[in-house]
Design a protein around this motif. Structure first.
Motif, short mmCIF file in Angstrom:
data_model
loop_
_atom_site.label_atom_id
_atom_site.label_comp_id
_atom_site.label_asym_id
_atom_site.label_seq_id
_atom_site.Cartn_x
_atom_site.Cartn_y
_atom_site.Cartn_z
N TYR A 83 0.84 -1.20 0.00
CA TYR A 83 0.00 0.00 0.00
C TYR A 83 0.88 1.25 0.00
CZ TYR A 83 -4.02 2.94 1.35
OH TYR A 83 -5.01 3.89 1.40
N ALA A 84 1.97 1.23 0.79
CA ALA A 84 2.87 2.39 0.83
C ALA A 84 3.51 2.62 -0.53
CB ALA A 84 3.93 2.18 1.90
N GLN A 85 3.87 1.53 -1.21
CA GLN A 85 4.49 1.67 -2.54
C GLN A 85 3.49 2.19 -3.58
OE1 GLN A 85 5.93 -2.41 -2.63
NE2 GLN A 85 8.07 -1.71 -2.59
N ILE A 86 2.22 1.77 -3.45
CA ILE A 86 1.19 2.30 -4.36
C ILE A 86 1.11 3.82 -4.20
CG2 ILE A 86 -1.29 2.34 -4.87
CD1 ILE A 86 -1.42 -0.57 -3.81
N LYS A 87 1.09 4.27 -2.93
CA LYS A 87 0.97 5.71 -2.69
C LYS A 87 2.21 6.46 -3.18
CE LYS A 87 -0.73 5.02 1.62
NZ LYS A 87 -1.41 5.26 2.92
N ASP A 88 3.39 5.83 -3.04
CA ASP A 88 4.62 6.47 -3.56
C ASP A 88 4.54 6.64 -5.07
OD1 ASP A 88 5.72 6.65 -1.07
OD2 ASP A 88 7.01 4.88 -1.27
N LEU A 89 4.05 5.62 -5.77
CA LEU A 89 3.94 5.71 -7.24
C LEU A 89 2.90 6.75 -7.65
CD1 LEU A 89 4.25 1.98 -8.36
CD2 LEU A 89 5.84 3.85 -8.83
N LEU A 90 1.80 6.81 -6.89
CA LEU A 90 0.80 7.85 -7.18
C LEU A 90 1.39 9.24 -6.94
CD1 LEU A 90 -2.40 6.25 -5.61
CD2 LEU A 90 -1.93 6.56 -8.05
N ASP A 169 -14.73 -5.20 -4.04
CA ASP A 169 -14.24 -6.29 -4.90
C ASP A 169 -15.15 -6.46 -6.12
OD1 ASP A 169 -16.47 -7.66 -3.93
OD2 ASP A 169 -15.38 -9.54 -3.73
N ARG A 170 -14.70 -7.26 -7.06
CA ARG A 170 -15.42 -7.41 -8.34
C ARG A 170 -16.80 -8.03 -8.15
NH1 ARG A 170 -12.19 -10.57 -12.78
NH2 ARG A 170 -10.93 -8.69 -12.91
N THR A 171 -16.95 -8.89 -7.12
CA THR A 171 -18.26 -9.52 -6.89
C THR A 171 -19.20 -8.61 -6.09
OG1 THR A 171 -17.59 -10.56 -4.80
CG2 THR A 171 -17.14 -11.79 -6.83
N ARG A 172 -18.69 -7.44 -5.67
CA ARG A 172 -19.49 -6.46 -4.90
C ARG A 172 -20.02 -7.05 -3.59
NH1 ARG A 172 -16.90 -3.93 -8.40
NH2 ARG A 172 -17.88 -2.82 -10.12
N THR A 173 -19.19 -7.93 -2.99
CA THR A 173 -19.59 -8.53 -1.71
C THR A 173 -18.59 -8.26 -0.60
OG1 THR A 173 -18.51 -10.61 -2.34
CG2 THR A 173 -20.87 -10.43 -2.79
N PHE A 174 -17.45 -7.63 -0.94
CA PHE A 174 -16.42 -7.33 0.05
C PHE A 174 -15.97 -5.90 -0.20
CE2 PHE A 174 -11.89 -6.99 1.10
CZ PHE A 174 -11.86 -7.45 2.41
N ALA A 175 -16.09 -5.04 0.82
CA ALA A 175 -15.81 -3.62 0.59
C ALA A 175 -15.59 -2.91 1.92
CB ALA A 175 -16.96 -2.97 -0.17
N GLY A 176 -15.14 -1.67 1.85
CA GLY A 176 -14.98 -0.86 3.05
C GLY A 176 -13.96 0.25 2.85
N HIS A 177 -13.69 0.95 3.95
CA HIS A 177 -12.62 1.96 3.97
C HIS A 177 -11.30 1.21 3.94
CE1 HIS A 177 -10.57 5.67 5.60
NE2 HIS A 177 -9.78 4.74 6.11
N LEU A 178 -10.44 1.56 2.99
CA LEU A 178 -9.21 0.79 2.78
C LEU A 178 -8.18 1.07 3.88
CD1 LEU A 178 -7.76 -1.14 0.79
CD2 LEU A 178 -6.77 0.88 -0.27
N LEU A 179 -7.71 0.00 4.52
CA LEU A 179 -6.66 0.12 5.52
C LEU A 179 -5.32 -0.38 5.00
CD1 LEU A 179 -8.49 -1.16 8.75
CD2 LEU A 179 -8.07 1.21 8.07
N ASP A 180 -5.36 -1.42 4.18
CA ASP A 180 -4.10 -1.98 3.67
C ASP A 180 -4.40 -2.80 2.41
OD1 ASP A 180 -1.34 -2.39 3.68
OD2 ASP A 180 -1.53 -4.27 4.79
N ALA A 181 -3.41 -2.89 1.55
CA ALA A 181 -3.58 -3.69 0.33
C ALA A 181 -2.23 -4.16 -0.15
CB ALA A 181 -4.25 -2.85 -0.77
N ARG A 182 -2.23 -5.30 -0.78
CA ARG A 182 -1.04 -5.78 -1.47
C ARG A 182 -1.47 -6.10 -2.90
NH1 ARG A 182 3.87 -5.95 0.02
NH2 ARG A 182 5.23 -6.93 -1.51
N LEU A 183 -0.89 -5.33 -3.83
CA LEU A 183 -1.35 -5.37 -5.22
C LEU A 183 -0.49 -6.33 -6.03
CD1 LEU A 183 -2.23 -2.15 -7.14
CD2 LEU A 183 -0.66 -3.76 -8.15
N ILE A 184 -1.12 -7.05 -6.95
CA ILE A 184 -0.37 -7.92 -7.86
C ILE A 184 -0.21 -7.24 -9.21
CG2 ILE A 184 -0.37 -10.15 -9.05
CD1 ILE A 184 -2.13 -11.20 -6.70
N SER A 185 -1.31 -6.78 -9.80
CA SER A 185 -1.22 -6.00 -11.04
C SER A 185 -2.49 -5.16 -11.16
CB SER A 185 -1.08 -6.91 -12.25
OG SER A 185 -2.28 -7.60 -12.46
N ALA A 186 -2.36 -3.95 -11.70
CA ALA A 186 -3.51 -3.06 -11.76
C ALA A 186 -3.25 -1.91 -12.72
CB ALA A 186 -3.83 -2.49 -10.38
#
Ligand code: ZN
Length: 222
Positions: A83-90, A169-186
């Motif tokens: 998540y920190a690296q995503i924010k650095d790239l943004l 998420d894509r199935t619209r069944t898991f959601a919320g205020h984002l606390l942390d993420a680990r991205l594979i590709s996006a």
């Protein structure tokens, strides 16, 4: 944001009215009853048990930020990122630091951690107290979308500054205020925003709140 932080959890704007102002964004609902996600013109409500609902169009809200999402820049995030690296790239991709940005990241994630909050009752506590009751949910190996904004420091009294992200998420069944993420590709899509319209709550709760004092607003990350 100053009012929300002091416990103004009651507004008169409806979800239907909100959608006239944008098809993309985030916020919360009256009584702070869960996290709001607006994606592709649909409002989602994430209750504190983690369930994701489509609220009635008449459901009211005290705070939300939306825009008609029209990205002017796309960047590919094609490696594993914290998540920190995503924010650095943004940070590196946002050309100016004195305007607003809407940011959408669609992709695959090895891990996502979100939170929601239980509804509050009058007399409302302040936001920090309410968020201390947050419920945290984590899911591994999923596809979905990060939705959010970047606001400059000078906007601190009217919105959360820096990055503020929600996730669904894509199935619209898991959601919320984002606390942390680990991205594979996006792919991250970024919209530069030069105009801000504000609708204030027409409620006794807002009218009776003292906003003359400087607030120290924190949207806790953990
Ligand atoms: Zn949030």
């Amino acid at each position: 944001m100053d009012a929300l932080s002091q416990g103004v959890f009651e507004g008169d704007l409806t979800c239907a009215e909100l959608l006239q102002q944008g098809d993309f964004g985030l916020g919360t609902f009256n009584d702070l009853d869960g996290e709001m996600i607006v994606l592709d013109g649909q409002v989602y409500q994430v209750k504190s048990d983690g369930s994701v609902l489509k609220p009635d169009p008449s459901t009211q809200l005290p705070f939300a930020t939306v825009t008609f999402f029209r990205p002017d820049q796309k960047i590919s995030l094609d490696k594993e990122l914290s998540y920190a690296q995503i924010k650095d790239l943004l940070d590196a991709a946002l050309p100016f630091k004195n305007i607003f940005y809407a940011i959408r990241i669609d992709g695959k994630f090895s891990q996502v951690t979100v939170r929601s909050v239980p509804p509050q009752w009058k007399p409302y506590p302040d936001l920090a107290q309410a968020i201390s009751e947050q419920r945290i949910f984590q899911k591994n190996d999923l596809a979905g979308t990060i939705i959010g904004f970047w606001f400059p420091h000078y906007a601190k009294n009217i919105n959360a500054t820096g990055y503020h992200f929600h996730f669904i998420d894509r199935t619209r069944t898991f959601a919320g205020h984002l606390l942390d993420a680990r991205l594979i590709s996006a792919t991250a899509s970024i919209q530069s925003v030069y105009k801000l319209n504000i609708a204030l709550p027409k409620t006794a709760n807002f009218d009776s709140t003292d906003l003359t004092q400087e607030q120290h607003v924190i949207i806790p990350e953990k």
